[in-house]
Design an enzyme around this catalytic site. Structure first.
Site, PDB file in Angstrom:
ATOM      1  CG  HIS A 124     -41.382  12.528  77.598  1.00 15.95           C
ATOM      2  ND1 HIS A 124     -40.054  12.362  77.896  1.00 15.95           N
ATOM      3  CD2 HIS A 124     -42.048  11.578  78.292  1.00 15.95           C
ATOM      4  CE1 HIS A 124     -39.918  11.351  78.737  1.00 15.95           C
ATOM      5  NE2 HIS A 124     -41.121  10.854  79.001  1.00 15.95           N
ATOM      6  CG  ASP A 201     -41.701  11.914  71.198  1.00 13.91           C
ATOM      7  OD1 ASP A 201     -41.944  10.702  71.060  1.00 13.91           O
ATOM      8  OD2 ASP A 201     -41.495  12.441  72.312  1.00 13.91           O
ATOM      9  CD  GLN A 204     -47.030   7.310  75.099  1.00 12.75           C
ATOM     10  OE1 GLN A 204     -47.850   6.391  74.950  1.00 12.75           O
ATOM     11  NE2 GLN A 204     -46.143   7.308  76.062  1.00 12.75           N
ATOM     12  CE  LYS A 227     -42.622   5.330  76.039  1.00 16.96           C
ATOM     13  NZ  LYS A 227     -43.060   5.413  77.430  1.00 16.96           N
ATOM     14  CB  CYS A 367     -41.281  12.701  81.675  1.00 20.45           C
ATOM     15  SG  CYS A 367     -40.465  11.434  82.622  1.00 20.45           S
TER      16      CYS A 367
HETATM   17  N1  PMP Z   1     -41.699  10.881  74.337  1.00 17.23           N
HETATM   18  C1  PMP Z   1     -42.894  10.500  74.770  1.00 17.23           C
HETATM   19  C2  PMP Z   1     -44.122  11.165  74.212  1.00 17.23           C
HETATM   20  C3  PMP Z   1     -43.001   9.501  75.726  1.00 17.23           C
HETATM   21  O1  PMP Z   1     -44.200   9.121  76.172  1.00 17.23           O
HETATM   22  C4  PMP Z   1     -41.828   8.894  76.231  1.00 17.23           C
HETATM   23  C5  PMP Z   1     -41.893   7.817  77.294  1.00 17.23           C
HETATM   24  N2  PMP Z   1     -42.766   8.083  78.340  1.00 17.23           N
HETATM   25  C6  PMP Z   1     -40.609   9.320  75.724  1.00 17.23           C
HETATM   26  C7  PMP Z   1     -40.581  10.307  74.779  1.00 17.23           C
HETATM   27  C8  PMP Z   1     -39.334   8.708  76.183  1.00 17.23           C
HETATM   28  O2  PMP Z   1     -39.302   7.371  75.866  1.00 17.23           O
HETATM   29  P1  PMP Z   1     -38.107   6.442  76.371  1.00 17.23           P
HETATM   30  O3  PMP Z   1     -38.113   6.541  77.867  1.00 17.23           O
HETATM   31  O4  PMP Z   1     -38.475   5.095  75.883  1.00 17.23           O
HETATM   32  O5  PMP Z   1     -36.867   6.991  75.776  1.00 17.23           O
END
Ligand code: PMP
Length: 414
Positions: A124, A201, A204, A227, A367
């Site tokens: 991401h 990270d 998910q 999430k 993203c």
């Molecule tokens: N890493 C991953 C794998 C994600 O799916 C996301 C959110 N889509 C993020 C980081 C970023 O999360 P946040 O917007 O809550 O900071």
């Protein structure tokens, strides 16, 4: 079907009382953010209705009660990921902030020009851009472990890519774009064998599967509350005790200091050293209710439920002419995220047709622009699952897909 009773769980989520475009809401966008159960909404409002006060150094009743409930959330987060102690859990706003905290507090302090941060091609933007900023500032290099044809990261590929100059291997446990599950403990071992630290990270993974930072052996874990049923505005950075102790603060201000003079200051203990200023009080307080809810469901039951529904989603998509499905073919190698494209139809158009059926799916690059480039697509449509999804939702998804194909005459004979 699994033993988990999603239809019953659904009754705990008031949003499912509403309709979208005259149809019952079918929410297949939990990878972006999850819906909230009554207990979390109640915990949030209860904080402001009954407790509200700023925490830290409060001697009055409200401040003491506020601090207690927020520290309980921290302790629940620690238990949820099997951290050594609550003091290993730093309150942040979200995964993005957690990763930036590592970039500022750890990497800027400990990395030298020419050294490397290793990521994977799945990441991401939150796990890419902070390292790009660091690379620009400090002259460190950012390198990537390639994914295989099904979008998997293997320990062998990581071992081939890591070098003695790598100081940090930062990778997602589960891809938000493809659903791929990574062999987390193996990847951590690759990092450690090479003398690097490992940042996971968990944005998910943590909401959907049992998480055990001590079994993984990772040095850092980042995740977001929004999430995993909690309000937006609260997340955590887990850090190994000895690693957090050697980190500099990122933000300076109230709460993170021990003593302040005009010319210098000393730092508070970990984790408070990394928590400058007033946190999102109500969100932090309500985080604990989200953990309570997930623990009552049981993370293994939840995973079994999502795996069964993922298989059904894949079955809907796979037989269809003109439909490309991305990511691992084996549902055991993926979480409840399914990305796909319909031949000749822009993902945004796919998403709009689904919406007309009351079905919320996400479309675009998720993203993950570098990954999309690798897959030679500008974006995908993505259905993602959580505990409140049912077989009826999959049936609604199948109806949406049929409508897309009919509307755009996909697979029709010329
Ligand atoms: N890493 C991953 C794998 C994600 O799916 C996301 C959110 N889509 C993020 C980081 C970023 O999360 P946040 O917007 O809550 O900071």
């Amino acid at each position: 079907m699994s033993a988990f009773d999603a239809a019953r769980a659904r009754a705990d989520f008031p949003i499912f009382n509403r309709r979208v475009r005259g149809k019952p809401l079918v929410y297949l966008d939990s990878a972006a953010t999850t819906q909230k159960p009554n207990s979390v909404i109640k915990a949030l409002t209860a904080y402001y209705e009954r407790t509200n006060a700023n925490i830290h150094r409060g001697v009055h009743t409200l401040a003491e009660e506020g601090e207690k409930v927020i520290e309980e959330s921290r302790a629940k987060a620690a238990r949820f990921v099997n951290a050594e102690s609550p003091s290993n859990m730093v309150f942040v706003r979200n995964t993005t902030e957690a990763i930036n905290l590592v970039a500022h507090g750890w990497a800027r302090k400990h990395m030298r020009p020419g050294e490397e941060v290793l990521v994977t091609e799945l990441e991401h933007h939150s796990n890419l851009v902070p390292w790009q900023l660091l690379a620009k500032d400090k002259g460190v290099r950012l390198r990537q472990v390639p994914v295989d044809a099904e979008g998997r990261v293997t320990a062998e590929a990581a071992r081939r890519t890591i070098t003695p100059k790598t100081r940090l291997f930062a990778f997602s446990a589960m891809s938000n774009a493809l659903g791929t599950l990574s062999p987390v403990a193996d990847l951590v071992k690759v990092a450690h064998d090479s003398g690097a630290l490992a940042l996971v990270d968990g944005a998910q993974w943590v909401p959907h599967m049992k998480t055990d930072v001590r079994a993984w052996g990772c040095d850092f874990l980042a995740f977001s509350g929004h999430k995993m049923l909690a309000p937006a505005g609260v997340g955590f950075l887990y850090g190994k005790p000895e690693v957090l102790e050697k980190m500099d603060p990122f933000l300076g201000g109230g709460g993170m200091i021990q003593e302040v003079w005009f010319e210098r200051s000393t730092w508070n203990t970990v984790p408070h050293r990394f928590e400058a200023g007033t946190p999102s009080l109500g969100d932090c307080a309500a985080f604990g209710a989200a953990v309570d809810y997930l623990e009552a469901c049981g993370m293994d039951a939840l995973r079994a439920h999502e795996e069964a529904l993922t298989l059904k989603l894949l079955e809907v998509l796979r037989g269809e002419a003109g439909v490309t499905v991305y990511g691992p073919s084996d549902p055991k190698e993926r979480g409840g995220v399914v990305s796909f494209n319909v031949e000749g139809v822009h993902p945004h158009d796919v998403g709009q047709v689904f919406d007309s059926e009351g079905v919320a799916v996400r479309v675009g690059h998720h993203c993950c622009q570098p990954l999309m480039r690798k897959l030679q697509t500008g974006g995908t449509a993505r259905a993602s699952l959580y505990l409140y999804n049912t077989e009826e939702d999959v049936a609604a998804f199948a109806r949406g897909l049929k409508k897309v194909k009919e509307f755009f005459k996909v697979g029709a004979k010329a």
